[in-house]
Design an enzyme around this catalytic site. Structure first.
Site, PDB file in Angstrom:
ATOM      1  N   GLU A 325       0.828  -1.202   0.000  1.00  0.00           N
ATOM      2  CA  GLU A 325       0.000   0.000   0.000  1.00  0.00           C
ATOM      3  C   GLU A 325       0.866   1.256   0.000  1.00  0.00           C
ATOM      4  O   GLU A 325       1.809   1.362   0.788  1.00  0.00           O
ATOM      5  CB  GLU A 325      -0.897   0.049   1.234  1.00  0.00           C
ATOM      6  CG  GLU A 325      -1.843  -1.122   1.395  1.00  0.00           C
ATOM      7  CD  GLU A 325      -2.570  -1.088   2.727  1.00  0.00           C
ATOM      8  OE1 GLU A 325      -3.770  -1.385   2.735  1.00  0.00           O
ATOM      9  OE2 GLU A 325      -1.943  -0.760   3.761  1.00  0.00           O
ATOM     10  N   CYS A 326       0.547   2.201  -0.831  1.00  0.00           N
ATOM     11  CA  CYS A 326       1.128   3.540  -0.820  1.00  0.00           C
ATOM     12  C   CYS A 326       2.656   3.489  -0.791  1.00  0.00           C
ATOM     13  O   CYS A 326       3.283   3.217  -1.802  1.00  0.00           O
ATOM     14  CB  CYS A 326       0.570   4.336   0.362  1.00  0.00           C
ATOM     15  SG  CYS A 326       0.746   6.128   0.178  1.00  0.00           S
ATOM     16  N   GLY A 327       3.280   3.718   0.368  1.00  0.00           N
ATOM     17  CA  GLY A 327       4.732   3.666   0.437  1.00  0.00           C
ATOM     18  C   GLY A 327       5.288   2.317   0.043  1.00  0.00           C
ATOM     19  O   GLY A 327       6.341   2.222  -0.605  1.00  0.00           O
ATOM     20  N   ALA A 423      -0.919  -0.879  -4.798  1.00  0.00           N
ATOM     21  CA  ALA A 423      -1.572   0.347  -5.232  1.00  0.00           C
ATOM     22  C   ALA A 423      -1.411   1.410  -4.153  1.00  0.00           C
ATOM     23  O   ALA A 423      -1.020   1.110  -3.014  1.00  0.00           O
ATOM     24  CB  ALA A 423      -3.055   0.092  -5.506  1.00  0.00           C
TER      25      ALA A 423
END
Length: 449
Positions: A325-327, A423
Site C-alpha cells: 500500500e502507498c509507500g 496500489a
C-alpha cells in the site's frame, strides 16, 4: 469508566496536545486509559502510544460500518478505566467536507460518547460563544458536554470562562497556556511521527503536569465518568500458523494495529522486519505486507540495501502473496525520488517511477471497484479506501477502478493478480475481514505449494 471525545471547531485547535496530556494525567491517576483516533490518520495514534505506552486504535465510519465500529470500540475499551477519543478536523467535518458522515460527531453519536470541545481563543471573545452555540444547535444531540481553552493565558481564561458559561450554558473545565512543549513539528501530511520528535514523552508529561493544575477534575469526572466499566472482550482467534512478513520501521510505519490484530485473528503469525536494516525477508515467510509510510525520506538507505531489494523482488516475482500500500507500492517500483529531487533505484518489481508532486494526489476517501477476481477482491465488490500522499507513480496500474463517493470522479489504479495487491489506496482490513481471510489463505496455499 471515563469516556470522552476531544473535538474542536477546526484543525489546529490543540486536540492532539490535549488528548496526549489528558491520557498522561489519567494514567497518573490510575485510570489505565486507552485512546482512539477518529478517521484514517496513522500519525496521531503514534502520539497516543508514545504517552506511557497507551494503547490506541482508529475508528472510521467510512472504512467500516457502525456495527463493526461499535464492536471494535467495545473490544479495545475492555479492561480500561478510561477511553479518550480524538476527533479529526472540525467536529462535523466528514466525507467530502460537505457531509457529517464519518465525522467526529458521527462517531460520538454512534457510540453515545460525550464531547469536550476545545477552543483556541485567538482574536475572539464573545464570538466564541456564538460559535459554540452554533455547534451545539447544528445537530441534535450535539453530544458536547463541556468546553476547554487551549493556548490561552490564565488571565484570558479567567475572563472568558464566566462569559462562555453564561452565554452557552456549558461548563468551561480548564485551560492550557501557551507552552513551547506543545508546539509539535509538522510536515506535508500533518504532524511528524512521534519517533521523530525529540523528547516527546517528557514534553507531554510537562503539559500533563500543567493540566493537573488547570483542569477542574471534579466537574470533568462528573460529566465524563458515568459509564459502566467494560469487561475485557475475548476475541476468537485462529492458531497463528501462517507466517506473514510485515515491514515495520521508520520508512514503513503506517500500520493500523487493528489490521495486525485481524491478520492474527485469521491465523497469521506476524514476522516483523526492517527494509532499512535487515538483509532479507524473515525465514519461512509465506506472505508479504508492505504498508505505507515515508519511504521517500529514506530512499537512499532503501536503495543501498541490495540484499533486501533482491529478496523482495524474488519473493514477489515467484508468487508470494503480497499486499503493498502507498509507500510499500512505491518501494516495489523501479525508482523513487527523495524530497531533494534525487532519484534512487527501488525493488524493481513494478514498472513505475515514484516522483514528488507539489500537492496532495487523489487525496481522501474513495471506493475500489473490482472487475476481476484477485488476491483480495472478488468481481463486483466495492471496498472503501483512502489515499493521502504527495508522491505519485508514473505507472499506477489499471487493475481496479477507484471512485470518489460524492462526485463520482473515477480513475484506474492498482496492480493486481491472484497473488498481488499493489496500489496507493490504503485498506482498513479490520472493517473487511473477508479480505484478511483471503490474504491469509493465499499465504497458506503458497506454503503448501
Amino acid at each position: 469508566m471515563v469516556e470522552v471525545m476531544i473535538a474542536a471547531p477546526a484543525s489546529g485547535s490543540g486536540k492532539t496536545v490535549l488528548t496526549c496530556a489528558l491520557l498522561a494525567a489519567l494514567e497518573k491517576r490510575g485510570h489505565t486509559p486507552c485512546a482512539f483516533k477518529c478517521g484514517p490518520d496513522y500519525i496521531d495514534p503514534m502520539f497516543h502510544r508514545s504517552v506511557l505506552g497507551v494503547e490506541s486504535h482508529n475508528l472510521d465510519l467510512f472504512l467500516s460500518d457502525e456495527a463493526v465500529m461499535r464492536k471494535l470500540y467495545a473490544r479495545y475499551c475492555g479492561g480500561h478505566h478510561a477511553a479518550v477519543l480524538e476527533a479529526a478536523m472540525g467536529f462535523y467535518d466528514g466525507l467530502g467536507g460537505s457531509t457529517d458522515r464519518a465525522s467526529g460527531w458521527h462517531v460520538a453519536e454512534t457510540l453515545e460518547v460525550p464531547v469536550l470541545l476545545v477552543l483556541r481563543p485567538k482574536g475572539a471573545s464573545l464570538t466564541l460563544a456564538s460559535q459554540v452555540n452554533g455547534l451545539t444547535a447544528f445537530r441534535r444531540p450535539s453530544r458536547i458536554a463541556g468546553l476547554f481553552l487551549c493556548d490561552c493565558s490564565p488571565m484570558l481564561a479567567k475572563s472568558l470562562t464566566p462569559m462562555l458559561e453564561r452565554e452557552t450554558g456549558l461548563p468551561v473545565l480548564g485551560h492550557l497556556p501557551h507552552m513551547e512543549e506543545a508546539v509539535l513539528e509538522s510536515r506535508h501530511l500533518g504532524l511528524c511521527t512521534a519517533g521523530e520528535i525529540a523528547g516527546l514523552a517528557d514534553r507531554i508529561r510537562t503539559i500533563a503536569r500543567t493540566l493537573e493544575q488547570t483542569m477542574d477534575w471534579e466537574r470533568f469526572f462528573s460529566l465524563y465518568g458515568g459509564r459502566a466499566f467494560r469487561q475485557p472482550v475475548k476475541s476468537r482467534t485462529a492458531v497463528p500458523s501462517v507466517p506473514i512478513a510485515v515491514a515495520r520501521d521508520e520508512a514503513f510505519s503506517f500500520i493500523y494495529t487493528e489490521t495486525l490484530n485481524a491478520l492474527e485473528g485469521a491465523g497469521a503469525r506476524l514476522l516483523f522486519f526492517s527494509p532499512l536494516r535487515d538483509s532479507g525477508l524473515p525465514e519461512g515467510a509465506c506472505g508479504l505486507y508492505l504498508p505505507g509510510g515515508y519511504p521517500e525520506l529514506y530512499a537512499e538507505r532503501l536503495a543501498k540495501n541490495e540484499g533486501m531489494k533482491n529478496a523482495v523482488r524474488y519473493a514477489v516475482t515467484r508468487g508470494m502473496p503480497t499486499v503493498a500500500e502507498c509507500g510499500g507500492f512505491l518501494y516495489l517500483g523501479q525508482s523513487l525520488q527523495d524530497g531533494d529531487g534525487r532519484t534512487y533505484p527501488m525493488a524493481g518489481v513494478l514498472p513505475g517511477n515514484g516522483v514528488r508532486k507539489e500537492r496532495l494526489v487523489r487525496f481522501g476517501y474513495a471506493e475500489l471497484l473490482a472487475e476481476d477476481d484477485s488476491l483480495l477482491f472478488r468481481r463486483g465488490e466495492l471496498v472503501p479506501v483512502h489515499e493521502f500522499h504527495y508522491w505519485d507513480s508514473s505507472e499506477n496500474g489499471g487493475g481496479l477502478t477507484a471512485r470518489k463517493p460524492l462526485t463520482g470522479r473515477s480513475w484506474r489504479c492498482g496492480f493486481i493478480s491472484e497473488r498481488l495487491y499493489a496500489a496507493f489506496p490504503h485498506i482498513y482490513f479490520a472493517g473487511h475481514p473477508e479480505l484478511v481471510e483471503r490474504f491469509v489463505q493465499a499465504a497458506k496455499l503458497y506454503r503448501e505449494e
